[in-house]
Design an enzyme around this catalytic site. Structure first.
Site: not given
Ligand code: TNX
Length: 550
Positions: A172, A201, A281, A344-345, A411, A438, A487
């Protein structure tokens, strides 16, 4: 009747306050600025006086690197180096460096004993000796003098957890090689042994991959960056009012840079855990190579914060070839056992609409998109395992079934870590509360730089214990330790990295190193205040809230 517990409390109060016995003047409590606090410390009122005449007696092989390290420290901070001899001197004081005469295999343990004439460094392994030197440096006076007065002390030390990590997001925002090395210095000072390097990312790809040069020439740049936080309409769609700075942003590490940083970290007994995010990501990579997405693009490296809908296509075998090529280069650069593959995500909308992904689900007899994510990670795991390494991923990799050998980084709270440990998988705890640095560290947001949200003050970090209370001893052995994550969506400069991570990093180091029954927050704050001049000498922009704690 006073209960046993009450007796203990009274006894510890006596110890803390060093109450005088009748007729004696009160003595101040004995504290040295040691962070993390060692397992055993015995204090004394005497001193050892170090000068240019003090000799280093090196009685063991293989410790030259650490001897050079401490000599270099003396030179930089006091202006002299010490002579190194292999025999006991007949006069003068000396520092003796040796190994214990037994092998126990505890390479991070050490003893440091200082009396008026001798300093003994005793360690079986190089990390142990290096940690002994970090401890030693913490009790040296900060002022530059010809004679350096060092308090006599006896220390026996060993870590509580084997994984003591700090993370830094260099996607970032990009931090230079010199800045990353400074960060590694801070980790070393507090005896961390893992640096989790978030290298890619949606907003930027920062590691040179020779086979795919567009990853850095295209994915390493974004045309501009959002100002402040992204806004959303009531229906959840992004607001059109978001403002951008109109300034191109970029940066990456060449493989030469990486090799130098890896060697630098190794010289401080820190293993670098590189993170290559997949399947989500990944927009920066897809901006460079859109053929590995579901739609074919075109894409631009993300200019705002949040996650992109576009992810790697899980139905295309070419995607896996591409990622395996990347991982091959990454594994050659990083000697550690683990490779972090993100996980993640990962939004699943594209997969749901993608004929190739749907065909994969049918062919592999998967139930849904969650199982497709599990297929993805398991396939990558097989490849990584075939090269002799292990994968670790964020706790989303549990969804749809955990890859057989994967370790999990928890996390989203600790539930993922608990579930993984109960399935006999290794775990690193990193719950948002209190491990996300963060987040704000003070309640008065008006006095703080813009942060992502949340509240993780110093005391909550200090109090953290990665092993869930309800765990049996057998379950607990799957908790390797913990780490904090930095982060950098809203952390634009290295000075701000320092502000967000220091001194919370110091508090975490003690949570991961010091035996539970030796921890005491009030006393930690006393030590931290005494340690602050060391940070000043290093020029660290640390947060100062602790200075007003009474
Ligand atoms: C979640 S922690 C994310 C990051 C972001 C962060 C901000 C994680 C595995 N993924 O991509 O930067 O929250 O707090």
């Amino acid at each position: 009747m006073i209960s046993e517990n009450m007796k203990k409390i009274i006894a510890s109060l006596f110890l803390l306050l060093s109450l005088p016995s009748v007729g004696q003047p009160p003595r101040p409590m004995k504290v040295l600025p040691l962070i993390p606090l060692p397992r055993e410390v015995k204090y004394s009122d005497d001193n050892f006086v170090l000068s240019a005449q003090t000799k280093i007696v090196l009685l063991a092989d293989g410790f030259q690197h650490e001897v050079d390290y401490i000599n270099n420290f003396f030179k930089t901070n006091y202006g002299f180096e010490l002579a190194i001899v292999k025999k006991m001197p007949t006069d003068g004081n000396y520092i003796l460096i040796s190994r214990p005469d037994f092998e126990a295999g505890f390479l991070e343990n050490y003893d440091l004993n200082i009396n008026q004439n001798q300093i003994f460094f005793l360690a079986e392994g190089n990390p142990g000796l290096f940690y002994a030197m970090q401890t030693f440096i913490q009790i040296l006076p900060v002022e530059k003098t010809a004679e350096v007065k060092i308090p006599c002390v006896q220390i026996s030390d060993s870590p509580r957890y084997q994984w003591r990590g700090m993370h830094l997001d260099c996607s970032r925002h990009f931090f230079t090689k010199a800045e990353v090395e400074k960060y590694i210095d801070y980790l070393a000072m507090y005896k961390f042994n893992v640096f989790h390097w978030h290298l890619v990312d949606d907003q930027g790809w920062r590691i040179e991959i020779k086979k795919y040069p567009l990853l850095t020439s295209v994915g390493g740049k974004r045309k501009e960056t959002i100002i402040g936080k992204p806004a959303f309409n009531k229906d959840g769609t992004p607001s059109k009012d978001d403002k951008y700075d109109g300034t191109p942003y970029g940066g990456f590490y060449t493989q030469e840079d990486i090799k130098e940083i890896v060697a630098y970290a190794q010289s401080k007994y820190i293993t670098i855990l590189p993170e290559i995010e997949m399947p989500g990501h990944s927009l920066a990579a897809l901006a460079a190579y859109p053929q590995y997405s579901c739609t074919g693009g075109p894409f631009e490296t993300y200019t705002k914060w949040g996650v992109s809908d576009d992810v790697y296509c899980a139905g295309n075998d070419e995607t896996f070839n591409f990622l395996e090529d990347i991982l091959t280069e990454v594994m050659a650069l990083f000697p550690g056992k683990y490779i972090h593959i993100g996980g993640d995500e990962c939004l699943k909308d594209r997969w749901k609409a993608c004929p190739k992904c749907q065909k994969r689900i049918v062919d592999e007899k998967l139930k849904n998109a969650e199982e497709l994510q599990s297929y993805f990670i398991t396939r990558i795991e097989k490849f990584v395992n075939s090269k002799g390494k292990q994968i670790i991923g964020w706790d989303e990799i549990l969804e749809g079934g955990l890859a057989p050998n994967a370790a999990v980084m928890s996390w989203r709270g600790i539930a993922g870590g608990v579930a993984a440990a109960k399935q006999n998988h290794f775990v690193v705890m990193s719950p948002g509360k209190p491990c996300y640095f963060d987040h704000y560290q003070s309640k008065d947001k008006t006095k703080e730089p813009l942060a992502i949200g949340g509240f993780n003050p110093l005391d909550s970090v200090y109090a953290y214990d990665p092993t869930p209370k309800a765990f049996s001893a057998a379950e607990a052995k799957y908790i390797m330790g913990a780490q904090a994550n930095v982060w950098t969506e809203y952390i634009t400069t290295f000075s701000q990295v320092e502000y967000m991570s220091m001194p919370r990093m110091a508090a975490l180091s003690e949570a991961l190193w010091t035996p539970l029954d030796k921890k005491n927050y009030k006393e930690f704050v006393v030590r931290l205040k005494m340690h602050a001049p060391v940070l000043d000498r290093m020029g660290v922009n640390y947060a100062k809230h602790f200075k007003s704690i009474k």
